[in-house]
Design a protein around this motif. Structure first.
Motif, PDB file in Angstrom:
ATOM      1  N   ASP A 105     -33.201   8.733  -3.107  1.00 22.12           N
ATOM      2  CA  ASP A 105     -33.159  10.195  -3.201  1.00 22.12           C
ATOM      3  C   ASP A 105     -31.777  10.692  -2.803  1.00 22.12           C
ATOM      4  O   ASP A 105     -31.124  10.122  -1.925  1.00 22.12           O
ATOM      5  N   THR A 135     -42.368   9.967  -4.368  1.00 27.10           N
ATOM      6  CA  THR A 135     -41.828   8.652  -4.015  1.00 27.10           C
ATOM      7  C   THR A 135     -42.934   7.708  -3.592  1.00 27.10           C
ATOM      8  O   THR A 135     -43.002   6.560  -4.051  1.00 27.10           O
ATOM      9  N   LEU A 154     -34.999  12.404  -7.017  1.00 25.84           N
ATOM     10  CA  LEU A 154     -35.323  10.983  -6.971  1.00 25.84           C
ATOM     11  C   LEU A 154     -34.602  10.238  -8.089  1.00 25.84           C
ATOM     12  O   LEU A 154     -34.424  10.768  -9.190  1.00 25.84           O
ATOM     13  N   SER A 178     -44.369   4.506  -6.141  1.00 24.13           N
ATOM     14  CA  SER A 178     -43.712   3.276  -5.702  1.00 24.13           C
ATOM     15  C   SER A 178     -44.547   2.065  -6.072  1.00 24.13           C
ATOM     16  O   SER A 178     -45.789   2.131  -6.115  1.00 24.13           O
ATOM     17  N   PRO A 186     -37.735   2.074   1.111  1.00 29.35           N
ATOM     18  CA  PRO A 186     -37.848   3.071   0.029  1.00 29.35           C
ATOM     19  C   PRO A 186     -37.510   2.429  -1.310  1.00 29.35           C
ATOM     20  O   PRO A 186     -36.499   1.736  -1.439  1.00 29.35           O
ATOM     21  N   SER A 218     -38.788  -2.121  -8.016  1.00 29.56           N
ATOM     22  CA  SER A 218     -38.630  -0.671  -8.158  1.00 29.56           C
ATOM     23  C   SER A 218     -38.867  -0.317  -9.619  1.00 29.56           C
ATOM     24  O   SER A 218     -38.069  -0.681 -10.489  1.00 29.56           O
ATOM     25  N   MET A 229     -37.391   4.250  -4.215  1.00 25.86           N
ATOM     26  CA  MET A 229     -36.722   5.252  -5.044  1.00 25.86           C
ATOM     27  C   MET A 229     -35.600   5.849  -4.201  1.00 25.86           C
ATOM     28  O   MET A 229     -35.808   6.222  -3.044  1.00 25.86           O
ATOM     29  N   SER A 235     -40.758  13.707  -1.778  1.00 24.72           N
ATOM     30  CA  SER A 235     -41.215  12.545  -1.011  1.00 24.72           C
ATOM     31  C   SER A 235     -42.647  12.167  -1.365  1.00 24.72           C
ATOM     32  O   SER A 235     -43.016  10.992  -1.296  1.00 24.72           O
TER      33      SER A 235
END
Length: 494
Positions: free
Chosen positions: A227, A211, A254, A215, A223, A437, A225, A208
């Protein structure tokens, strides 16, 4: 000659300083051993070393076989990872990883570094967050070696690439970037590698952390990414041309780049008939929309647009709210806040206690609120259904985002009615249109519109129709299925 002596003296001095630091920890062991043919020193951290490996694989051959130099000893020891080095930095790194250091003097250089790591890891178990009735029942664990093994055995190909590095000044966390060469776009691989390499932080305890730091938009509640704890899902996205990131110590891998629609697709969809899968996806999308908009629409209609309610139903609304002393907004806010409190209490308490608190608390508080005149029966039903609908989101992090989105819609509904809901939706749509993303559009295939990618978006079409990889990934091999040959083989069988 003088230069060589100075170098050796400086090297010995640096090793002495290193050992002086290590000796301040009580778990650092260093002692000398006299055998019949030679004397040597051994150093290691007892909390990082496997005692069985140390005794049986290292010390036993040392004492039972004749040797006079570290080069000879290196050939004797039946261990895969052995380093003969004079590099102090390497000594420090390997000792802290669980290696045993063997030298011919107390601060000897060169020395032999022998792998004797103590590996304590959780066994591979069932998925807890992404459990499915149909399909494989393996989940990732906290060991990076075990997780890579779960991927390797499903992708026994030479094109699978694994690039490792360490991040975190204090934790020195190992991380692996995985992709399939010849399929994944090199630009995407470079983007992931560059962003992770540029991370400067003391500690990384879970995926996390990665992430948030890589980002595109750190201020977005969405979010960016995906997971997952499922190896089969990671293998599937690698075959599509995406990139996976494994962090040592984290059971979640991820995936990127990703899109919004992927967060509402369960991997079980690919184990069912495409008609059933498409039906379930539509149900999830409807449930998410209902979860976000149900309570705001209730507030907007009662405050500004009560004429939209049929006359027969309006009587029920009036009767239900007759003894409620607060406006619909505060009534809805009270119930939504209560639901969130019950969710947090159930998540933080032990499993058995949490389930009991959630069920009993919901029943008791709901009944008491209606009897006390703090809320109406109709709103209680709407909020309960909205909370239930939010649980249909397959990805936990997106479920948290859905929980948050209800409150801005609720406030806009209180201020401007249905127009406020439309305005809030416009703000949300604008944010999603700008979101990316790993540099790729987050709303693809909705925007930019790509018809071919819609075959696995809101609906899951048959595999025979999904013969191309997602266009936004710009893969080097767009085709993933030869439809003509598959049809020919099927005709032959028939």
């Amino acid at each position: 000659m003088s230069r060589m002596y100075n170098q050796n003296w400086k090297r010995k001095d640096s090793i002495e300083k290193l050992f002086a630091v290590f000796r301040s920890s009580t778990d650092f062991i260093q002692y000398d051993v006299n055998t019949s043919h030679i004397k040597y020193w051994i150093s290691y951290f007892e909390t990082l070393v496997d005692v069985n490996i140390l005794n049986e694989t290292i010390l036993k051959p040392i004492h039972s076989k004749y040797w006079q130099s570290l080069e000879e000893l290196k050939n004797i020891l039946p261990v895969k990872d052995i380093f003969l080095t004079i590099d102090t930095d390497l000594m420090k790194e390997k000792l802290l990883e669980g290696f045993v250091m063997i030298s011919l003097s107390e601060y000897g250089s060169p020395c032999l570094l022998v792998n004797a790591k103590l590996n304590k890891a959780r066994e591979v178990t069932l998925p807890e967050v992404e459990f499915t009735v149909i399909g494989p029942k393996e989940a990732f664990v906290e060991s990076i070696e075990s997780n890579i093994n779960l991927i390797r055995k499903r992708l026994p190909i030479e094109e699978l690439r694994i690039r490792t590095l360490k991040i975190g000044r204090l934790t020195q966390t190992r991380l692996a970037i995985i992709y399939i060469e010849g399929i994944a776009d090199e630009e995407n691989v470079f983007t992931v590698w560059q962003r992770i390499s540029n991370i400067q932080i003391d500690q990384v305890n879970d995926s996390s952390y990665i992430t948030e730091m890589i980002s595109d938009n750190h201020n977005s509640p969405f979010p960016q990414m995906l997971d997952t704890e499922r190896p089969d899902r990671v293998v599937s996205i690698l075959a599509e041309g995406k990139i996976a990131v494994i962090v040592d110590g984290s059971p979640h891998v991820l995936i990127g780049p990703t899109t919004l629609v992927e967060f509402f697709a369960s991997f079980e969809d690919y184990f069912l008939n495409w008609i059933l899968s498409s039906f379930f996806r539509i149900i999830r999308l409807f449930a998410v929309s209902f979860s976000i908009l149900a309570t705001p629409i209730y507030v907007a209609v009662l405050n500004y647009h009560y004429e939209l309610i049929p006359t027969d139903l309006l009587n029920n609304f009036v009767t239900s709210r007759r003894e409620v002393p607060v406006p619909p907004f505060l009534e809805a806010l009270f119930l939504e806040g209560t639901i969130e409190l019950l969710r947090e209490a159930g998540a933080r308490l032990p499993t058995k206690v949490g389930q009991t608190i959630g069920i009993v608390g919901g029943i008791v508080i709901g009944t008491a609120s209606v009897e006390a005149g703090l809320t109406s029966n109709i709103l209680l039903i709407i909020v309960a259904l909205a909370a239930l609908a939010s649980f249909t989101t397959p990805v936990y992090k997106m479920g948290n985002t859905i929980r948050l989105l209800r409150f801005p819609f609720l406030m806009f509904a209180e201020m401007y009615g249905l127009l406020g809901i439309v305005l809030c939706f416009c703000f949300l749509a604008t944010h999603l249109l700008r979101l990316t993303s790993l540099g790729r559009p987050f709303l693809e295939p909705i925007y930019p519109p790509r018809i071919s990618d819609l075959k696995d978006a809101f609906l899951r079409m048959p595999f025979s129709m999904m013969n191309e990889r997602p266009k936004q990934l710009r893969t080097e091999q767009p085709k993933r299925m030869d439809e003509e040959k598959s049809r020919e083989n099927k005709d032959i069988d028939e």
